[in-house]
Scaffold this motif. Structure first.
Motif, mmCIF file in Angstrom:
data_model
loop_
_atom_site.group_PDB
_atom_site.id
_atom_site.type_symbol
_atom_site.label_atom_id
_atom_site.label_comp_id
_atom_site.label_asym_id
_atom_site.label_seq_id
_atom_site.Cartn_x
_atom_site.Cartn_y
_atom_site.Cartn_z
ATOM 1 N N SER A 220 43.283 28.834 28.284
ATOM 2 C CA SER A 220 42.114 29.582 28.718
ATOM 3 C C SER A 220 42.549 30.605 29.759
ATOM 4 O O SER A 220 43.484 30.376 30.536
ATOM 5 C CB SER A 220 41.026 28.654 29.251
ATOM 6 N N ILE A 221 41.908 31.753 29.749
ATOM 7 C CA ILE A 221 42.301 32.881 30.607
ATOM 8 C C ILE A 221 41.165 33.209 31.570
ATOM 9 O O ILE A 221 40.285 34.001 31.252
ATOM 10 C CB ILE A 221 42.655 34.118 29.755
ATOM 11 N N PRO A 222 41.162 32.607 32.755
ATOM 12 C CA PRO A 222 40.108 32.920 33.718
ATOM 13 C C PRO A 222 40.433 34.204 34.477
ATOM 14 O O PRO A 222 41.607 34.531 34.690
ATOM 15 C CB PRO A 222 40.141 31.708 34.654
ATOM 16 N N TYR A 223 39.397 34.954 34.888
ATOM 17 C CA TYR A 223 39.589 36.081 35.789
ATOM 18 C C TYR A 223 40.204 35.545 37.087
ATOM 19 O O TYR A 223 39.842 34.442 37.489
ATOM 20 C CB TYR A 223 38.220 36.726 36.045
ATOM 21 N N PRO A 224 41.137 36.222 37.768
ATOM 22 C CA PRO A 224 41.543 37.629 37.614
ATOM 23 C C PRO A 224 42.544 37.925 36.509
ATOM 24 O O PRO A 224 43.003 39.060 36.402
ATOM 25 C CB PRO A 224 42.156 37.933 38.978
ATOM 26 N N PHE A 225 42.932 36.947 35.711
ATOM 27 C CA PHE A 225 43.823 37.244 34.599
ATOM 28 C C PHE A 225 43.020 37.854 33.466
ATOM 29 O O PHE A 225 41.816 37.623 33.345
ATOM 30 C CB PHE A 225 44.517 35.967 34.116
ATOM 31 N N GLY A 226 43.672 38.630 32.628
ATOM 32 C CA GLY A 226 42.979 39.204 31.490
ATOM 33 C C GLY A 226 43.957 39.852 30.537
ATOM 34 O O GLY A 226 45.104 40.123 30.889
ATOM 35 N N THR A 227 43.485 40.078 29.302
ATOM 36 C CA THR A 227 44.371 40.622 28.269
ATOM 37 C C THR A 227 44.168 42.112 28.031
ATOM 38 O O THR A 227 44.852 42.689 27.217
ATOM 39 C CB THR A 227 44.154 39.878 26.936
ATOM 40 N N GLY A 228 43.217 42.740 28.702
ATOM 41 C CA GLY A 228 43.005 44.163 28.451
ATOM 42 C C GLY A 228 42.470 44.879 29.674
ATOM 43 O O GLY A 228 42.223 44.266 30.711
ATOM 44 N N ASP A 229 42.295 46.202 29.560
ATOM 45 C CA ASP A 229 41.755 46.993 30.669
ATOM 46 C C ASP A 229 40.366 46.481 31.042
ATOM 47 O O ASP A 229 39.561 46.182 30.179
ATOM 48 C CB ASP A 229 41.646 48.468 30.254
ATOM 49 N N GLY A 230 40.094 46.391 32.311
ATOM 50 C CA GLY A 230 38.788 45.932 32.759
ATOM 51 C C GLY A 230 38.629 44.422 32.704
ATOM 52 O O GLY A 230 37.621 43.882 33.112
ATOM 53 N N CYS A 231 39.647 43.729 32.187
ATOM 54 C CA CYS A 231 39.562 42.268 32.059
ATOM 55 C C CYS A 231 40.327 41.575 33.173
ATOM 56 O O CYS A 231 40.140 40.392 33.439
ATOM 57 C CB CYS A 231 40.134 41.818 30.724
ATOM 58 N N LYS A 232 41.245 42.307 33.817
ATOM 59 C CA LYS A 232 42.116 41.733 34.829
ATOM 60 C C LYS A 232 41.900 42.480 36.138
ATOM 61 O O LYS A 232 41.428 43.613 36.142
ATOM 62 C CB LYS A 232 43.571 41.864 34.379
ATOM 63 N N ILE A 233 42.285 41.857 37.221
ATOM 64 C CA ILE A 233 42.065 42.493 38.523
ATOM 65 C C ILE A 233 43.102 43.590 38.774
ATOM 66 O O ILE A 233 42.815 44.611 39.379
ATOM 67 C CB ILE A 233 42.044 41.424 39.634
ATOM 68 N N SER A 234 44.336 43.388 38.306
ATOM 69 C CA SER A 234 45.389 44.396 38.444
ATOM 70 C C SER A 234 46.480 44.076 37.426
ATOM 71 O O SER A 234 46.428 43.038 36.757
ATOM 72 C CB SER A 234 45.992 44.364 39.853
ATOM 73 N N SER A 235 47.461 44.950 37.327
ATOM 74 C CA SER A 235 48.481 44.753 36.295
ATOM 75 C C SER A 235 49.289 43.466 36.500
ATOM 76 O O SER A 235 49.875 42.940 35.566
ATOM 77 C CB SER A 235 49.418 45.962 36.245
ATOM 78 N N ASP A 236 49.297 42.930 37.743
ATOM 79 C CA ASP A 236 50.013 41.671 37.982
ATOM 80 C C ASP A 236 49.403 40.519 37.198
ATOM 81 O O ASP A 236 50.038 39.491 37.001
ATOM 82 C CB ASP A 236 49.966 41.315 39.467
ATOM 83 N N PHE A 237 48.152 40.674 36.818
ATOM 84 C CA PHE A 237 47.447 39.586 36.151
ATOM 85 C C PHE A 237 47.244 39.867 34.663
ATOM 86 O O PHE A 237 46.403 39.266 34.018
ATOM 87 C CB PHE A 237 46.104 39.330 36.853
#
Ligand code: NAG
Ligand code: NAG
Ligand code: NAG
Ligand code: NAG
Length: 193
Positions: A40-57
């Motif tokens: 499962s991928i909780p915020y701040p992680f994300g797979t696309g633009d607007g899904c993550k807090i920054s590129s580190d995630f």
């Protein structure tokens, strides 16, 4: 324990990283993938633009695999679990130094992380062997250096489930480190076997 043929082998299979930047929130952003395979991928992680807090995630979900595998950013660091209390568990290569008269094999494993540090409470540096010095230090060799040693004259001396220097040894990872480089040594050059 199957130690008789393993002379030096380091287990650092699952490394847990501490997420320092932000505590992990439970909610995935609207319109974003909440899972990659069974991760499962909780915020701040994300797979696309607007899904993550920054590129580190940023997480790459590679659906070529079945089930799909999650990787940190564009690296080959595979994510096994993201826990809501702020830890990322990843899969890493085991280092080894194995004796074989025909073809000895050696692999000094290393890794460095730009954003996350290794959890000193959830990781243990572990080595398995019967004539083994195992060393771990930071990648550049400037900030920490530690290790452990393990011997066994006879495989029957090895106590299953114990890791205190006979067949297996462990030591702590210092707090806040961001890299590791694992190397090996031996007192008898494997000559005792
Ligand atoms: C995901 O699935 C794999 C293989 O089926 C399993 O080994 C792993 O523990 C699972 N991970 C989670 C977080 O459930
Ligand atoms: C997914 O994994 C395959 C096999 O390792 C690799 O060839 C491919 O480039 C990967 N795709 C992405 C988007 O990383
Ligand atoms: C290891 O210990 C077993 C049981 O005590 C013994 O039979 C065997 O000969 C020992 N092996 C060596 C190489 O000393
Ligand atoms: C250890 O073994 C390797 C490979 O057999 C050999 O090249 C090397 O000289 C040995 N080193 C010592 C200190 O005996």
């Amino acid at each position: 324990m199957g130690l008789s043929f393993i002379f030096k082998k380091l287990a650092l299979v699952a490394v847990t990283l501490t997420l320092t930047a932000t505590s992990v929130a439970a909610q995935t952003q609207p319109g974003c993938e909440s899972r990659c395979g069974n991760i499962s991928i909780p915020y701040p992680f994300g797979t696309g633009d607007g899904c993550k807090i920054s590129s580190d995630f940023f997480i790459t979900c590679n659906t070529t695999f079945n089930p799909p595998k999650a990787f940190l950013d564009t690296s080959n660091i595979e994510i096994l679990d993201i826990s809501l209390d702020g830890y990322l568990r990843i899969s890493q290569s085991i280092g080894y130094d194995c004796y074989n008269k025909v073809e000895p094999s050696y692999f000094a494993t290393w890794m460095w992380f730009s954003k996350f540090s290794l959890s000193h409470t959830r990781n243990k540096f572990t080595a398995i062997g019967c004539d083994t010095y195992a060393y771990v230090k930071d990648y550049l060799g400037h900030t920490y250096s530690t290790g452990c040693l393990t011997f066994c004259d006879n495989i029957t001396n090895v106590v299953e489930g114990s890791c205190s220097g006979i067949g297996c040894c462990q030591t702590a990872i210092p707090k806040g480190v961001r890299s590791y480089h694992v190397t090996f040594g031996s007192s008898n050059n494997h000559s005792k076997d």
